[in-house]
Design a protein around this motif. Structure first.
Motif, PDB file in Angstrom:
ATOM      1  N   LEU A 123       0.816  -1.208   0.000  1.00 56.44           N
ATOM      2  CA  LEU A 123       0.000   0.000   0.000  1.00 56.44           C
ATOM      3  C   LEU A 123       0.852   1.260   0.000  1.00 56.44           C
ATOM      4  O   LEU A 123       0.565   2.210  -0.750  1.00 56.44           O
ATOM      5  CB  LEU A 123      -0.935  -0.005   1.215  1.00 56.44           C
TER       6      LEU A 123
ATOM      7  N   GLU B 137       0.607   4.158  -2.736  1.00 55.97           N
ATOM      8  CA  GLU B 137       0.223   5.495  -2.303  1.00 55.97           C
ATOM      9  C   GLU B 137       1.289   6.520  -2.680  1.00 55.97           C
ATOM     10  O   GLU B 137       0.967   7.680  -2.990  1.00 55.97           O
ATOM     11  CB  GLU B 137      -0.028   5.509  -0.798  1.00 55.97           C
TER      12      GLU B 137
ATOM     13  N   ASP C  98       0.570   7.139  -6.649  1.00 54.74           N
ATOM     14  CA  ASP C  98      -0.674   7.906  -6.717  1.00 54.74           C
ATOM     15  C   ASP C  98      -0.781   8.770  -7.982  1.00 54.74           C
ATOM     16  O   ASP C  98      -0.907  10.002  -7.904  1.00 54.74           O
ATOM     17  CB  ASP C  98      -0.784   8.799  -5.482  1.00 54.74           C
TER      18      ASP C  98
ATOM     19  N   TYR D 216      -5.361   8.609  -3.789  1.00 55.29           N
ATOM     20  CA  TYR D 216      -5.074   8.313  -2.382  1.00 55.29           C
ATOM     21  C   TYR D 216      -5.136   9.589  -1.537  1.00 55.29           C
ATOM     22  O   TYR D 216      -5.632   9.577  -0.400  1.00 55.29           O
ATOM     23  CB  TYR D 216      -3.706   7.648  -2.246  1.00 55.29           C
TER      24      TYR D 216
ATOM     25  N   ARG E 214      -7.592  10.061   1.582  1.00 50.29           N
ATOM     26  CA  ARG E 214      -7.107  10.418   2.920  1.00 50.29           C
ATOM     27  C   ARG E 214      -7.841  11.637   3.469  1.00 50.29           C
ATOM     28  O   ARG E 214      -8.019  11.769   4.686  1.00 50.29           O
ATOM     29  CB  ARG E 214      -5.597  10.701   2.869  1.00 50.29           C
TER      30      ARG E 214
ATOM     31  N   ILE F 296      -7.728   2.061   1.756  1.00 47.72           N
ATOM     32  CA  ILE F 296      -7.766   3.120   2.764  1.00 47.72           C
ATOM     33  C   ILE F 296      -8.980   2.934   3.677  1.00 47.72           C
ATOM     34  O   ILE F 296      -8.839   2.697   4.876  1.00 47.72           O
ATOM     35  CB  ILE F 296      -7.815   4.528   2.118  1.00 47.72           C
TER      36      ILE F 296
END
Length: 201
Positions: free
Chosen positions: A134, A138, A141, A146, A150, A160
């Motif tokens: 992950l 991320e 991205d 991402y 977030r 996520i």
């Protein structure tokens, strides 16, 4: 499963000489993994490699389908499942023409992937798990998804706020964070040759 999915058929060119083309028995390579793992990038590179060998292939991904066929769907769990079901049905149609389908979808649910597998006869569905941590996904991205997730701008974002259920027995696992795209493509080609799905070229 047939020892080889490809037959060589001589045809005459417009100039009257003989040319050699490769006809393929279609199947689907279903790339699954987190957003940013490299599924579509890998599918596109493999597409070019196969075409260079005279083999017909087609890249199918979520962005392409949602621009047309699936533009009526949102990102609810139900519509995501329907998105994958339609992708499976399109893949079935394409492989009937002898096309190698390179389907790149996150497809995070084991049940959805199992349902798609059941659409195909033995040997026609090859699950490729594009494995990538992950934090690496991320950091890439490419679409800024991402960051939006977030911030809470994208609800139920896989990895996520929504789970990704790792495949238990995929035909092939690609460790996309540990090798180059070219090495990943070669790993897939070696697998296809070893399984007798594609001639040595």
């Amino acid at each position: 499963m047939r020892k080889s999915g490809f037959n060589s058929t001589p045809i005459r060119s417009k100039e009257g000489g003989e040319a050699e083309i490769m006809r393929s028995t279609g199947y689907v390579l279903w790339f699954t993994g987190l957003s940013g793992a490299g599924k579509t990038t890998l599918a596109n590179r493999l597409h070019h490699e196969l075409n260079a060998k005279g083999l017909s292939s087609y890249v199918l991904d979520g962005d392409r389908l949602r621009l047309g066929l699936n533009r009526d769907l949102d990102f609810s769990p139900e519509d995501r499942s329907e998105n994958l079901r339609r992708a499976g049905e399109v893949s079935k149609i394409l492989i009937e023409t002898g096309t190698i389908v390179l389907a790149a979808f996150i497809s995070p649910s084991k049940s959805d992937r199992h349902r798609i597998r059941q659409m195909f006869s033995d040997g026609k569905y090859i699950e490729v798990y594009v494995q990538c941590p992950l934090h690496v996904c991320e950091s890439r991205d490419p679409k800024g998804l991402y960051k939006k997730a977030r911030r809470g701008a994208i609800p139920d974002f896989t990895g996520i706020t929504a789970a990704y259920e790792e495949p238990e027995s995929p035909e092939l696992v690609i460790q996309a964070d540990q090798q180059s795209i070219s090495a990943c493509v070669q790993q897939i080609l070696v697998y296809l040759r070893t399984r007798g799905i594609m001639h040595q070229m």
